[in-house]
Design a protein around this motif. Structure first.
Motif, short mmCIF file in Angstrom:
data_model
loop_
_atom_site.label_atom_id
_atom_site.label_comp_id
_atom_site.label_asym_id
_atom_site.label_seq_id
_atom_site.Cartn_x
_atom_site.Cartn_y
_atom_site.Cartn_z
N SER A 26 -10.49 -26.81 27.36
CA SER A 26 -11.24 -25.08 26.10
C SER A 26 -11.09 -26.58 25.22
CB SER A 26 -9.91 -24.55 26.70
OG SER A 26 -8.68 -24.94 25.63
N CYS A 47 -18.42 -15.00 35.23
CA CYS A 47 -17.55 -13.94 34.23
C CYS A 47 -17.83 -12.12 34.21
CB CYS A 47 -17.38 -14.10 32.96
SG CYS A 47 -16.61 -16.05 32.71
N ALA A 57 -11.16 -22.18 34.75
CA ALA A 57 -10.44 -21.54 33.80
C ALA A 57 -10.54 -21.71 32.67
CB ALA A 57 -8.94 -22.29 33.92
N ASN A 58 -11.13 -23.20 32.19
CA ASN A 58 -11.44 -23.10 30.80
C ASN A 58 -12.42 -22.51 30.26
OD1 ASN A 58 -9.03 -24.35 29.86
ND2 ASN A 58 -10.39 -26.21 30.55
N TYR A 90 -13.79 -19.16 31.71
CA TYR A 90 -13.33 -17.94 31.35
C TYR A 90 -12.98 -17.43 29.98
CZ TYR A 90 -11.46 -12.90 33.38
OH TYR A 90 -11.79 -11.88 33.17
N LYS A 91 -11.81 -18.39 30.06
CA LYS A 91 -10.94 -18.52 28.86
C LYS A 91 -12.01 -18.83 27.16
CE LYS A 91 -7.41 -18.70 26.26
NZ LYS A 91 -6.29 -17.00 25.70
N TYR A 92 -13.14 -19.45 27.84
CA TYR A 92 -13.95 -19.34 26.33
C TYR A 92 -14.74 -17.76 26.43
CZ TYR A 92 -17.44 -20.97 23.09
OH TYR A 92 -18.37 -20.58 21.95
N GLY A 149 -11.70 -14.48 27.02
CA GLY A 149 -10.50 -14.67 25.92
C GLY A 149 -9.53 -13.76 26.52
N GLU A 150 -9.69 -14.04 28.27
CA GLU A 150 -8.55 -13.77 29.32
C GLU A 150 -7.77 -15.45 30.26
OE1 GLU A 150 -6.55 -11.03 29.36
OE2 GLU A 150 -7.81 -9.31 27.90
N ARG A 151 -6.85 -15.41 30.44
CA ARG A 151 -6.35 -16.17 31.64
C ARG A 151 -7.19 -15.96 32.67
NH1 ARG A 151 -2.28 -19.23 31.46
NH2 ARG A 151 -2.25 -19.08 34.16
N TRP A 152 -8.12 -16.91 33.16
CA TRP A 152 -9.19 -16.33 34.40
C TRP A 152 -7.97 -16.20 35.93
CZ3 TRP A 152 -8.24 -20.65 38.25
CH2 TRP A 152 -9.76 -20.75 39.46
N ASN A 198 -4.84 -14.71 35.83
CA ASN A 198 -4.06 -14.01 35.61
C ASN A 198 -3.80 -12.78 36.70
OD1 ASN A 198 -2.59 -11.78 34.54
ND2 ASN A 198 -2.85 -11.48 32.95
#
Length: 204
Positions: free
Chosen positions: A60, A111, A161-162, A164-166, A169-172, A174
């Protein structure tokens, strides 16, 4: 079916096949790589540019730095100041909003759940499965080498995951961010399609 369905999935869980079968069952359009093709056509960027963006997000912080952005900065910048990857993401976002505005459809990945978070009539699904199922499926469906499959499955999940997080701004992974999370290994691909179809039929 009058909903836009987004599907986020673990690698090897069969999310793409499940999405395609749901679209066929409801008689609505299906979008996955079609998003990339349309975005590439509209921007003039090569499709490979879009395909590489998610794959290279294996770390990330390094991903954020490679994109020329500060992961801790909340500053807004103009389009001209964005990295190539951010411009690619905006191009895909435009296409996703466009196809969602045209009517019910199934959109896998990219996303889409985050991009359409302000739109009504969207149902967000998360498909996951046990590691052994995903490894076996990746060998069978994607022709991965048996000795490397487990490593590739883990790397693909980390990249998604990274990525999506980028962008979101959320945990992929979750599950609280989704309307339904389901394990495809418990009742198989077709069984999962039937479960989701029954759920979607009841969603108002």
């Amino acid at each position: 079916m009058n909903k836009v369905i987004t599907i986020t999935r673990q690698y090897g869980s069969g999310g793409r096949e499940i999405g395609r079968k749901l679209a066929e069952a409801f008689g609505i359009p299906f979008y996955d790589n079609e998003i990339i093709s349309q975005a590439a056509k509209e921007t003039g960027f090569a499709e490979s540019t879009f395909e590489r963006a998610e794959d290279k997000a294996s770390n990330s912080l390094l991903y954020s730095l490679a994109m020329g952005m500060n992961v801790f900065s909340g500053q807004e910048v103009g389009y001209a100041g964005l990295s190539l990857d951010d411009r690619v993401f905006l191009a895909k976002s435009k296409v996703i909003r466009k196809v969602a505005a045209e009517g019910p459809c199934v959109i896998v990945g990219h996303c889409a759940d985050y991009i359409l978070k302000e739109q009504e009539n969207v149902v967000n699904l998360f498909i996951h499965a046990a590691p052994d199922f995903r490894i076996s499926r990746s060998i069978e469906v994607d022709n991965l080498q048996q000795g490397k499959a487990a490593e590739i499955v883990l790397k693909k999940d980390k990249s998604r995951a990274n990525y999506y997080k980028y962008h979101a701004g959320e945990r992929w992974d979750n599950v609280l961010n989704y309307d339904m999370a389901i394990r495809s290994d418990l009742c198989g691909i077709d069984g999962t399609v039937e479960c989701l179809k029954s759920f979607l039929d009841k969603v108002e």
